[in-house]
Design an enzyme around this catalytic site. Structure first.
Site, PDB file in Angstrom:
ATOM      1  N   SER A   1     -56.159  52.475  85.437  1.00  0.00           N
ATOM      2  CA  SER A   1     -54.883  53.172  85.626  1.00  0.00           C
ATOM      3  C   SER A   1     -53.714  52.409  85.022  1.00  0.00           C
ATOM      4  O   SER A   1     -53.706  51.178  84.986  1.00  0.00           O
ATOM      5  CB  SER A   1     -54.619  53.382  87.114  1.00  0.00           C
ATOM      6  OG  SER A   1     -55.618  54.192  87.688  1.00  0.00           O
TER       7      SER A   1
ATOM      8  N   GLU B   1     -55.633  66.684  92.753  1.00  0.00           N
ATOM      9  CA  GLU B   1     -55.468  67.723  91.733  1.00  0.00           C
ATOM     10  C   GLU B   1     -56.499  67.571  90.615  1.00  0.00           C
ATOM     11  O   GLU B   1     -57.078  68.566  90.144  1.00  0.00           O
ATOM     12  CB  GLU B   1     -54.047  67.659  91.155  1.00  0.00           C
ATOM     13  CG  GLU B   1     -52.946  68.023  92.147  1.00  0.00           C
ATOM     14  CD  GLU B   1     -52.618  66.917  93.130  1.00  0.00           C
ATOM     15  OE1 GLU B   1     -51.867  67.170  94.084  1.00  0.00           O
ATOM     16  OE2 GLU B   1     -53.099  65.773  92.940  1.00  0.00           O
TER      17      GLU B   1
ATOM     18  N   GLN C   1     -61.782  47.079  88.122  1.00  0.00           N
ATOM     19  CA  GLN C   1     -61.778  48.174  87.155  1.00  0.00           C
ATOM     20  C   GLN C   1     -60.363  48.352  86.629  1.00  0.00           C
ATOM     21  O   GLN C   1     -59.472  48.774  87.351  1.00  0.00           O
ATOM     22  CB  GLN C   1     -62.250  49.430  87.879  1.00  0.00           C
ATOM     23  CG  GLN C   1     -62.355  50.675  87.053  1.00  0.00           C
ATOM     24  CD  GLN C   1     -62.856  51.832  87.900  1.00  0.00           C
ATOM     25  OE1 GLN C   1     -63.800  51.705  88.656  1.00  0.00           O
ATOM     26  NE2 GLN C   1     -62.196  52.963  87.788  1.00  0.00           N
TER      27      GLN C   1
ATOM     28  N   GLU D   1     -68.008  56.061  90.356  1.00  0.00           N
ATOM     29  CA  GLU D   1     -66.886  55.790  91.251  1.00  0.00           C
ATOM     30  C   GLU D   1     -66.781  56.866  92.314  1.00  0.00           C
ATOM     31  O   GLU D   1     -66.645  56.589  93.513  1.00  0.00           O
ATOM     32  CB  GLU D   1     -65.592  55.721  90.439  1.00  0.00           C
ATOM     33  CG  GLU D   1     -64.347  55.527  91.296  1.00  0.00           C
ATOM     34  CD  GLU D   1     -63.081  55.489  90.456  1.00  0.00           C
ATOM     35  OE1 GLU D   1     -62.275  54.577  90.663  1.00  0.00           O
ATOM     36  OE2 GLU D   1     -62.904  56.376  89.599  1.00  0.00           O
TER      37      GLU D   1
ATOM     38  N   SER E   1     -56.916  61.758  91.554  1.00  0.00           N
ATOM     39  CA  SER E   1     -56.097  62.438  92.555  1.00  0.00           C
ATOM     40  C   SER E   1     -56.745  63.752  92.984  1.00  0.00           C
ATOM     41  O   SER E   1     -57.652  64.268  92.325  1.00  0.00           O
ATOM     42  CB  SER E   1     -54.701  62.720  91.983  1.00  0.00           C
ATOM     43  OG  SER E   1     -54.781  63.678  90.936  1.00  0.00           O
TER      44      SER E   1
END
Length: 419
Positions: free
Chosen positions: A138, A383, A135, A256, A381
């Site tokens: 990022s 957050e 994938q 995911e 993440s």
């Protein structure tokens, strides 16, 4: 939800047990049981060859990708049958780790957005383990802001309709072993960042693709940098419309978080076993009230993860798609894994600093601790997941986003040149 097997489920469980008893690679069982998250499962033979052999054997018998339709190489089984298989496969499931991203994330995205011809061509080799997918999301400058990506795809000027891709991805799990990749790139910098993205799939052997493994603190290289230098991708390998990449990516991201959250072991059984064996001040650790209290706290989280995952599977069994609530499992599991490993090392005292063949528990908890921080970043993440849960599950007000309606090229980049 009734957790007792129905008559049909009991029969299915017996069928699974019989097949596994006759076909599982039992010579690897001891190694697989000793393995932990963050350490290699197999050292006696090539782990990738062992993984592909096991996946192929499962596929030939109809046990691969149980949640996929048969025409795409799957087993066309119910969500509960998939749970039963996972329970019975046990330690051997670790052999399937190279295929998790392809089976749980890339495959469902291809299934939802590709043409029928592409599905028939690409999905069966993925299901059987013949091909591995990664994938490519990022990026170094994006952090957890996927929509802030800078890898560019522009139309070739030769009239072919192909796309030319330049840029970089990072933290790409398994890229060095992958045959194909799911790539999201920016195709229009003149619109707000979420609207100028397009999704593609490509062979990782395409000229101009360079993979560089990243050496991690645990000594392994599961993550990679991937560079694109004038990589040409046919327009036929586009998923969704031009500019629809964010919508396509949500299919991947929801799957995911379901795949990671529902399949992530926190290491609690290993910690419980360790507390039965190790001594603290001359007594088994489990005799200490403080230790029992800590075990109880982690057991409660483990139970919550289990039943939250069951709710997600119940939703799937009703034909629903994975939703934002699946972020809960990944958020809690990652933090619990890190907390558990740190506590286990506290119990080990000074020997907790040793990580070799002399380490307590063969260095299992050291390996978990070194790998666990990545679990709180990959797949979103902590957050980001809290924002998703707060806004899309609890209905809380969203964060202020000053770049929401700003063309991507006009967003400040802290000294970097504009896209």
């Amino acid at each position: 939800m009734d957790f007792e097997d129905t008559k049909e489920e009991a029969a299915f469980r017996s069928e699974v047990r019989a097949w596994l008893d006759a076909n599982a690679p039992k010579h690897l069982e001891a190694e697989l049981k000793r393995a932990s998250f963050g350490s290699s499962a197999i050292e006696s033979e090539d782990p990738m060859a062992a993984a592909k052999a096991w996946q192929k054997k499962k596929a030939e018998a109809g046990w691969a990708c149980l949640h996929w339709p048969e025409e795409y190489g799957g087993g066309a089984r119910t969500p509960m049958e998939r749970v039963i298989w996972g329970q019975e496969e046990g330690a051997y499931a670790a052999l399937s780790s190279p295929f998790i991203i392809g089976h749980g994330m890339c495959g469902p995205t291809v299934m939802a957005w590709a043409s029928e011809e592409q599905k028939q061509e690409r999905l069966p080799p993925l299901a059987s383990g013949e091909e591995i997918w990664c994938q490519l999301f990022s990026e170094p400058a994006g952090g957890s802001d996927l929509a802030g990506l800078r890898t560019r795809a522009v139309k070739a000027d030769d009239g072919s309709g192909d796309w030319i891709v330049n840029g970089q991805k990072i933290w790409t799990s398994g890229a060095q072993h992958s045959d194909w990749g799911l790539l999201i790139a920016r195709t229009d910098p003149d619109v707000p960042k979420h609207k100028g993205l397009t999704m593609f799939f490509l062979s990782m052997k395409t000229p101009g693709v360079e993979v560089r493994p990243i050496k991690q603190v645990n000594g392994q290289s599961g993550f990679n940098e991937v560079f694109f230098n004038d990589v040409r991708i046919p327009d036929s390998q586009r998923l969704g419309d031009v500019g629809q990449g964010w919508q396509v990516s949500l299919t991947t991201l929801m799957n995911e978080r379901l795949s990671i959250g529902s399949g992530m072991s926190t290491g609690f059984p290993e910690l419980f076993e360790y507390c039965l064996d190790v001594e603290v001040e001359g007594r088994p650790a489990v005799d200490d009230a403080a230790v029992r209290s800590k075990l109880a706290q982690i057991a409660v989280k483990q139970s919550g993860l289990k039943y939250t995952g069951m709710r997600a599977l119940t939703a799937l069994s009703k034909g629903e798609t994975p939703g934002p609530e699946n972020s809960i499992g990944k958020l809690v599991a990652g933090a619990t894994m890190q907390e558990l490993a740190m506590y286990a090392l506290d119990l080990q005292g000074e020997s907790g600093v040793i990580w070799d063949e002399t380490s307590p528990q063969n260095g299992r908890f050291q390996a978990i601790l070194m790998r666990s921080p990545a679990t709180r970043i990959e797949g979103g993440s902590d957050e980001i997941l809290r924002n998703i849960i707060g806004e899309r599950v609890l209905g809380l007000p969203g964060d202020i986003r000053v770049d929401k309606n700003v063309p991507f090229k006009d967003i400040p980049t802290s000294g970097r040149s504009k896209a």
